[in-house]
Scaffold this active site. Structure first.
Site, PDB file in Angstrom:
ATOM      1  N   HIS A   1       0.815  -1.227   0.000  1.00  0.00           N
ATOM      2  CA  HIS A   1       0.000   0.000   0.000  1.00  0.00           C
ATOM      3  C   HIS A   1       0.845   1.272   0.000  1.00  0.00           C
ATOM      4  O   HIS A   1       0.347   2.347   0.328  1.00  0.00           O
ATOM      5  CB  HIS A   1      -0.984  -0.022   1.175  1.00  0.00           C
ATOM      6  CG  HIS A   1      -2.018  -1.102   1.050  1.00  0.00           C
ATOM      7  ND1 HIS A   1      -2.792  -1.568   2.094  1.00  0.00           N
ATOM      8  CD2 HIS A   1      -2.408  -1.836  -0.032  1.00  0.00           C
ATOM      9  CE1 HIS A   1      -3.596  -2.525   1.670  1.00  0.00           C
ATOM     10  NE2 HIS A   1      -3.378  -2.715   0.391  1.00  0.00           N
TER      11      HIS A   1
ATOM     12  N   SER B   1      -7.095  -7.396   9.602  1.00  0.00           N
ATOM     13  CA  SER B   1      -8.477  -7.864   9.650  1.00  0.00           C
ATOM     14  C   SER B   1      -8.784  -8.731   8.433  1.00  0.00           C
ATOM     15  O   SER B   1      -9.847  -9.346   8.365  1.00  0.00           O
ATOM     16  CB  SER B   1      -9.425  -6.665   9.722  1.00  0.00           C
ATOM     17  OG  SER B   1      -9.177  -5.799   8.633  1.00  0.00           O
TER      18      SER B   1
ATOM     19  N   CYS C   1       3.632  13.826  -7.223  1.00  0.00           N
ATOM     20  CA  CYS C   1       2.987  14.996  -7.819  1.00  0.00           C
ATOM     21  C   CYS C   1       1.855  14.539  -8.735  1.00  0.00           C
ATOM     22  O   CYS C   1       2.050  13.676  -9.589  1.00  0.00           O
ATOM     23  CB  CYS C   1       4.004  15.816  -8.612  1.00  0.00           C
ATOM     24  SG  CYS C   1       3.243  17.235  -9.422  1.00  0.00           S
TER      25      CYS C   1
ATOM     26  N   GLY D   1      -1.822  -9.225  12.599  1.00  0.00           N
ATOM     27  CA  GLY D   1      -2.449  -7.915  12.819  1.00  0.00           C
ATOM     28  C   GLY D   1      -3.187  -7.338  11.634  1.00  0.00           C
ATOM     29  O   GLY D   1      -3.154  -6.137  11.420  1.00  0.00           O
TER      30      GLY D   1
ATOM     31  N   ASN E   1      -3.365 -12.442  16.060  1.00  0.00           N
ATOM     32  CA  ASN E   1      -4.284 -11.303  16.118  1.00  0.00           C
ATOM     33  C   ASN E   1      -4.944 -11.284  17.496  1.00  0.00           C
ATOM     34  O   ASN E   1      -5.149 -12.341  18.095  1.00  0.00           O
ATOM     35  CB  ASN E   1      -5.359 -11.459  15.020  1.00  0.00           C
ATOM     36  CG  ASN E   1      -6.033 -10.141  14.674  1.00  0.00           C
ATOM     37  OD1 ASN E   1      -6.626  -9.503  15.533  1.00  0.00           O
ATOM     38  ND2 ASN E   1      -5.922  -9.738  13.428  1.00  0.00           N
TER      39      ASN E   1
HETATM   40  P1  OAD Z   1      -7.326  -3.136  10.254  1.00  0.00           P
HETATM   41  O1  OAD Z   1      -7.441  -1.892  11.053  1.00  0.00           O
HETATM   42  O2  OAD Z   1      -8.430  -3.469   9.333  1.00  0.00           O
HETATM   43  O3  OAD Z   1      -7.124  -4.384  11.206  1.00  0.00           O
HETATM   44  C1  OAD Z   1      -6.204  -4.378  12.250  1.00  0.00           C
HETATM   45  C2  OAD Z   1      -6.189  -5.742  12.873  1.00  0.00           C
HETATM   46  O4  OAD Z   1      -5.188  -5.778  13.885  1.00  0.00           O
HETATM   47  C3  OAD Z   1      -7.499  -6.159  13.542  1.00  0.00           C
HETATM   48  O5  OAD Z   1      -7.855  -7.457  13.098  1.00  0.00           O
HETATM   49  C4  OAD Z   1      -7.163  -6.164  15.041  1.00  0.00           C
HETATM   50  O6  OAD Z   1      -7.880  -7.168  15.751  1.00  0.00           O
HETATM   51  C5  OAD Z   1      -5.689  -6.464  15.007  1.00  0.00           C
HETATM   52  N1  OAD Z   1      -4.896  -6.007  16.164  1.00  0.00           N
HETATM   53  C6  OAD Z   1      -5.047  -4.877  16.915  1.00  0.00           C
HETATM   54  N2  OAD Z   1      -4.088  -4.777  17.849  1.00  0.00           N
HETATM   55  C7  OAD Z   1      -3.283  -5.855  17.686  1.00  0.00           C
HETATM   56  C8  OAD Z   1      -2.101  -6.330  18.347  1.00  0.00           C
HETATM   57  N3  OAD Z   1      -1.529  -5.645  19.341  1.00  0.00           N
HETATM   58  N4  OAD Z   1      -1.554  -7.490  17.918  1.00  0.00           N
HETATM   59  C9  OAD Z   1      -2.122  -8.196  16.895  1.00  0.00           C
HETATM   60  N5  OAD Z   1      -3.229  -7.811  16.251  1.00  0.00           N
HETATM   61  C10 OAD Z   1      -3.803  -6.656  16.629  1.00  0.00           C
HETATM   62  O7  OAD Z   1      -5.911  -3.030   9.473  1.00  0.00           O
HETATM   63  P2  OAD Z   1      -5.449  -3.764   8.133  1.00  0.00           P
HETATM   64  O8  OAD Z   1      -5.958  -5.148   8.061  1.00  0.00           O
HETATM   65  O9  OAD Z   1      -3.987  -3.546   8.038  1.00  0.00           O
HETATM   66  O10 OAD Z   1      -5.384   0.353   3.352  1.00  0.00           O
HETATM   67  O11 OAD Z   1      -6.161  -2.884   7.045  1.00  0.00           O
HETATM   68  C11 OAD Z   1      -5.926  -3.140   5.703  1.00  0.00           C
HETATM   69  C12 OAD Z   1      -5.929  -1.870   4.907  1.00  0.00           C
HETATM   70  O12 OAD Z   1      -7.121  -1.140   5.135  1.00  0.00           O
HETATM   71  C13 OAD Z   1      -4.846  -0.873   5.286  1.00  0.00           C
HETATM   72  O13 OAD Z   1      -3.597  -1.152   4.710  1.00  0.00           O
HETATM   73  C14 OAD Z   1      -5.401   0.398   4.780  1.00  0.00           C
HETATM   74  C15 OAD Z   1      -6.792   0.259   5.328  1.00  0.00           C
HETATM   75  O14 OAD Z   1      -7.730   1.072   4.854  1.00  0.00           O
HETATM   76  C16 OAD Z   1      -5.288   1.455   2.615  1.00  0.00           C
HETATM   77  O15 OAD Z   1      -5.115   2.548   3.113  1.00  0.00           O
HETATM   78  C17 OAD Z   1      -5.383   1.203   1.150  1.00  0.00           C
END
Ligand code: OAD
Length: 238
Positions: free
Chosen positions: A118, A188, A126, A186, A212
């Site tokens: 990402h 979702s 730009c 970590g 997770n």
């Molecule tokens: P999310 O915010 O969707 O998910 C975060 C995950 O981390 C959740 O499943 C939580 O349960 C878990 N979590 C929280 N604290 C934790 C810890 N200490 N140890 C382990 N797990 C933990 O984030 P992403 O899956 O990364 O994209 O989201 C994917 C994409 O959506 C991002 O890259 C971003 C976002 O919108 C773009 O900006 C294109």
């Protein structure tokens, strides 16, 4: 905990390993995740801000969100989970780190090659001439920022509806499908195509270990689901 022992054994035996990380790995560094508690900024969902349409409509608002995140990230430091992955990389001849995170904490921890699906929050691009450059100032002195050519700058990240950087998904798929073990940490697992790496690896025969704090969209289809904070669990797996 039998599951932890099982995961340790798979990792110890593997010579090729791929890791997919998401925002949760940086949660213990104090960076809010996108979904779940603390994920919202001024009541906006990430899907409402991280899009080309939102930027076209209100570049200043989108930049205010990125500026806020840049400030948080600038103050944060890599945690034990980021560091454990650096150690794992040293031990395994085949190792690929694939991240959805744009925060740069894997780089700061010392990871080598990182497939940043990402993009990178510290890069700018730009919208007029296509130049791209690094800018680590936080906060930025003026919003929205501009390029030397006068064009409007945008964050060097991938937004919803945009393609991933050229060839990177292919490289990630190759790593996931040739690994014996895949760690999913970590995330979702709801944002594609990143999340599709999990079934892709599984079909190819990899053992999938999820770390997770909560159940996710992927949990039902992993070989081992470890529940807890990545900064505590990952060091126990080495
Ligand atoms: P999310 O915010 O969707 O998910 C975060 C995950 O981390 C959740 O499943 C939580 O349960 C878990 N979590 C929280 N604290 C934790 C810890 N200490 N140890 C382990 N797990 C933990 O984030 P992403 O899956 O990364 O994209 O989201 C994917 C994409 O959506 C991002 O890259 C971003 C976002 O919108 C773009 O900006 C294109």
């Amino acid at each position: 905990m039998a599951e932890l022992e099982q995961a340790r054994a798979w990792i110890a035996a593997a010579t090729s390993l791929a890791v997919l990380t998401g925002a949760g790995i940086s949660a213990e560094s104090g960076i809010p995740t996108f979904r779940g508690a603390g994920g919202l900024w001024r009541d906006y969902k990430p899907e409402e801000l991280a899009t080309p349409e939102a930027f076209a409509r209100d570049p200043r608002l989108v930049w205010e969100w990125y500026n806020w995140r840049r400030e948080l990230i600038a103050k944060a430091a890599p945690n034990a989970a980021h560091r454990a992955l650096v150690e794992l990389e040293k031990r395994k001849p085949g190792f690929t780190l694939i991240t959805q995170n744009v925060d740069g904490l894997h780089d700061r921890a010392g990871s080598g090659k990182i497939l940043k699906l990402h993009g990178d929050i510290w890069r700018m691009r730009c919208t007029a001439c296509g130049a791209n450059w690094s800018d680590r100032r936080a906060p930025l002195p003026k919003l929205p920022p501009h390029c030397a050519c006068g064009g409007l700058a945008r964050p060097g990240v991938v937004w919803f509806g945009e393609p991933l950087p050229d060839g990177m998904m292919k490289e990630a798929e190759h790593a996931a499908s040739s690994a014996q073990v895949v760690l999913v940490i970590g995330t979702s697992a709801v944002v594609h195509p990143a999340a599709s790496l999990i079934p892709c690896a599984r079909q190819a025969g990899a053992k999938i270990i999820e770390i997770n704090t909560e159940e996710t969209a992927a949990s039902a289809r992993v070989d081992c689901a470890l529940r807890g904070p990545a900064g505590e669990l990952l060091p126990l797996l080495l």
